[in-house]
Design a protein around this motif. Sequence first.
Motif, mmCIF file in Angstrom:
data_model
loop_
_atom_site.group_PDB
_atom_site.id
_atom_site.type_symbol
_atom_site.label_atom_id
_atom_site.label_comp_id
_atom_site.label_asym_id
_atom_site.label_seq_id
_atom_site.Cartn_x
_atom_site.Cartn_y
_atom_site.Cartn_z
ATOM 1 N N GLN A 1 13.630 -22.420 -13.131
ATOM 2 C CA GLN A 1 13.589 -23.811 -12.694
ATOM 3 C C GLN A 1 12.776 -24.016 -11.426
ATOM 4 N N ILE A 2 12.372 -22.928 -10.777
ATOM 5 C CA ILE A 2 11.730 -23.092 -9.488
ATOM 6 C C ILE A 2 10.234 -22.880 -9.523
ATOM 7 N N GLY A 3 9.695 -22.486 -10.685
ATOM 8 C CA GLY A 3 8.256 -22.366 -10.802
ATOM 9 C C GLY A 3 7.738 -21.046 -10.268
ATOM 10 N N SER A 4 6.418 -20.882 -10.369
ATOM 11 C CA SER A 4 5.796 -19.609 -10.020
ATOM 12 C C SER A 4 5.733 -19.368 -8.525
ATOM 13 N N GLU A 5 5.969 -20.413 -7.710
ATOM 14 C CA GLU A 5 5.861 -20.201 -6.267
ATOM 15 C C GLU A 5 6.938 -19.270 -5.738
ATOM 16 N N ALA A 6 7.989 -19.053 -6.476
ATOM 17 C CA ALA A 6 9.017 -18.096 -6.084
ATOM 18 C C ALA A 6 9.634 -17.483 -7.332
ATOM 19 N N ALA A 7 8.799 -16.791 -8.084
ATOM 20 C CA ALA A 7 9.258 -16.257 -9.367
ATOM 21 C C ALA A 7 10.115 -15.006 -9.198
ATOM 22 N N GLY A 8 9.991 -14.345 -8.057
ATOM 23 C CA GLY A 8 10.773 -13.129 -7.855
ATOM 24 C C GLY A 8 10.411 -12.031 -8.825
ATOM 25 N N SER A 9 9.125 -11.942 -9.183
ATOM 26 C CA SER A 9 8.709 -10.930 -10.146
ATOM 27 C C SER A 9 8.369 -9.633 -9.437
ATOM 28 N N ALA A 10 8.429 -8.538 -10.187
ATOM 29 C CA ALA A 10 8.117 -7.244 -9.603
ATOM 30 C C ALA A 10 7.765 -6.249 -10.699
ATOM 31 N N THR A 11 6.837 -5.346 -10.369
ATOM 32 C CA THR A 11 6.482 -4.229 -11.240
ATOM 33 C C THR A 11 6.599 -2.955 -10.429
ATOM 34 N N ASN B 1 0.833 -1.181 0.000
ATOM 35 C CA ASN B 1 0.000 0.000 0.000
ATOM 36 C C ASN B 1 0.880 1.248 0.000
ATOM 37 N N LEU B 2 1.564 1.471 -1.113
ATOM 38 C CA LEU B 2 2.480 2.607 -1.235
ATOM 39 C C LEU B 2 2.099 3.415 -2.464
ATOM 40 N N GLY B 3 0.791 3.725 -2.572
ATOM 41 C CA GLY B 3 0.342 4.440 -3.763
ATOM 42 C C GLY B 3 0.447 3.564 -4.994
ATOM 43 N N GLN B 4 0.365 2.250 -4.788
ATOM 44 C CA GLN B 4 0.463 1.286 -5.888
ATOM 45 C C GLN B 4 1.757 1.454 -6.665
ATOM 46 N N ILE B 5 2.825 1.752 -5.973
ATOM 47 C CA ILE B 5 4.110 1.958 -6.635
ATOM 48 C C ILE B 5 4.795 0.637 -6.939
ATOM 49 N N VAL B 6 4.760 -0.291 -5.972
ATOM 50 C CA VAL B 6 5.473 -1.548 -6.131
ATOM 51 C C VAL B 6 4.490 -2.705 -6.036
ATOM 52 N N ASP B 7 4.530 -3.572 -7.017
ATOM 53 C CA ASP B 7 3.703 -4.779 -7.029
ATOM 54 C C ASP B 7 4.645 -5.971 -7.095
ATOM 55 N N LEU B 8 4.624 -6.797 -6.067
ATOM 56 C CA LEU B 8 5.568 -7.910 -5.987
ATOM 57 C C LEU B 8 4.876 -9.235 -6.225
ATOM 58 N N GLY B 9 5.560 -10.111 -6.925
ATOM 59 C CA GLY B 9 5.136 -11.491 -7.003
ATOM 60 C C GLY B 9 5.780 -12.268 -5.863
#
Length: 629
Positions: free
Chosen positions: A127-137, A88-96
């Motif tokens: 190789q580790i799948g979506s459970e720990a994709a480390g994605s970010a926007t 909740n930071l003004g929708q600045i960071v969205d983490l997977g």
Amino acid sequence: MAVTGTLGTALALAAPLSASADTTTASFASGQFLAGTIGGVNLAKLAAIEAASATNNGSQSTQVSRDPLGVSAVGATVVNEPAGIQLNLGQIVDLGAANQYAQAAVNGSSMGASGAINNDGGIGVGQIGSEAAGSATVDLDSLLGAKFASVLSDLKLTTSAVAAQATGQLKTASGAYTLADLNLDFTSPAIANLSGKVADALGPIDGQIAGLDGPNGELSQTVNGIVTKINPLLNLTGANAAVSANVSVDLNAALQPLLTGIYGDGAVSFNLQTGEVKVDLAKLLGGNLNSEPVGTEVLSDKVVSEILNGITGTVNTLVDQIVAKAKDVLSNAAVNVDATVNLSTAQAPLLGQSCVAAGTGATGSTGTGGVGGLLGGLLGGTLSGAATGSVTGGLGGLLCTNTTKLLPNLNTSLAVHVHGTVDQLISGTAPTATAALTLLGIPVSVNLSGITSGIGTQLTDHLLDGTTGESGLTDALTTDLVDPAVTGLLGGGTSVDSALSKVLSVTLNNQSTATTSTGSTFTETALRISALPDGTNSLATVNLANATVGPNATTIVPTTPGDPSNPTTPTEPGSPSTPTTPGGGTPIGNLAFTGVGIAGLISTILALLAAGAYLVREGYRRNSRRQIP
């Protein structure tokens, strides 16, 4: 025995060195996927994303902390759990979803990791799948503020997988990072609404085409004027041609294939209708983000210039293509001109008389009607010219009647048919150009050159020359399309160029050391995003995939950046009697983990050997003296 005893005493004296402050085996590690500051908020202190950390005082068993990002803190909202959290930071960071890992061993070794990593801290992108994709926007609009709103919106930096790892071995430390991809997306009104801008530029030409068409258009008036001059007698007859003229072309429809679709070269693609721009930074940097030097600036002047000059260059090329296509379409536009004259002229009737011989009437013969016959003979010449009737009763002479003969009307007709393309009519090579003239019923030859040349002149003046023709289209497209793109993308202080290269900073493979109250630490940060509104002071800094080791890290060892296809998985630290090196390295030997420095140990051994040699020699001399009589 003396040497052995001396060595034993020396080693016994050396043992306490392992517990001294200079050779402590304490170790520390942490892994934190998100850190930095936004609007004065220290992200590292948000409970939802606090680091996984491990500390070993040198006498404990291996300490390990595995911590997938939590979602329990106030100010964090679960989004599609377990896919990740959105702060909740003004929708600045969205983490997977991402993992955080830390381990600290008794032998002084340590390892921290975060992002797309395995449960043992090894980088595992792909190789580790979506459970720990480390994605970010990261929403960069919020970091820029309203200054660039007129030229830039929806500016986002996204990565589908990012990871960092730091390993420490007493005083040495090294780091590695990996990104699966890195994309920059934004929208700019400076390059949007292509169809509308082209339609505006085509407006004058469309107006000229409309002015040429129809019975009252320029072509009709020109042809009508020429028709009346084909033969002077046409003017005398009062001929007025009915002219049908049409230029059949739809420039907007013809140009649509050029105005739709996505432009670009693969690394940079953009839509000139919506203004959306998508940049594959990995492709732009040569295809591999994971081999960049420490502190590589992704949004360097060179990279930003390549992005924006590529767009403006494409727009310039597109203008040339539009003008060339418009010229081709206009040159091949069908022109149909048909002029007809139909006039019927009445002739004056032919007037005459019809006369017959008189004198054979019933009472006008000689001897039986003498008076009548005589009277008829005397009066016949005079009465025969009377307006009506005739004298009968046997009078002699001619009897005449007036007659009127009507003549047929004299027809005047003209049929002109000129069909061809604009280019053919201008060059005088129209495939259909005929004219047939009948003047008061008499066929007359017609010279068509006056008509075709007049049509060609009108087409040239209206469609190809002047401010509303082809050159006018180039000027209009430059004004409506090229200039806004260049100004908005590459202009002054509020251009996209200024926002990307002078306000924003995106760096890869960030490495740093810090001195704390407990010692010196080393940190590897895979991706760092900073906003510098005044070019110096940072409004916000977002660090993605952080790994820290210490507290004795004073020497940084360069390492080859990780490769998603060949992730680094460190060996789990063993017991103090069988130590291993995180990251799969080869241990130097047990002595390397006693806390005694190698150089000091070698010096001690050499001193002991020298002392032993001295004692042996002195013993030998004493024995020799005793044996002398």
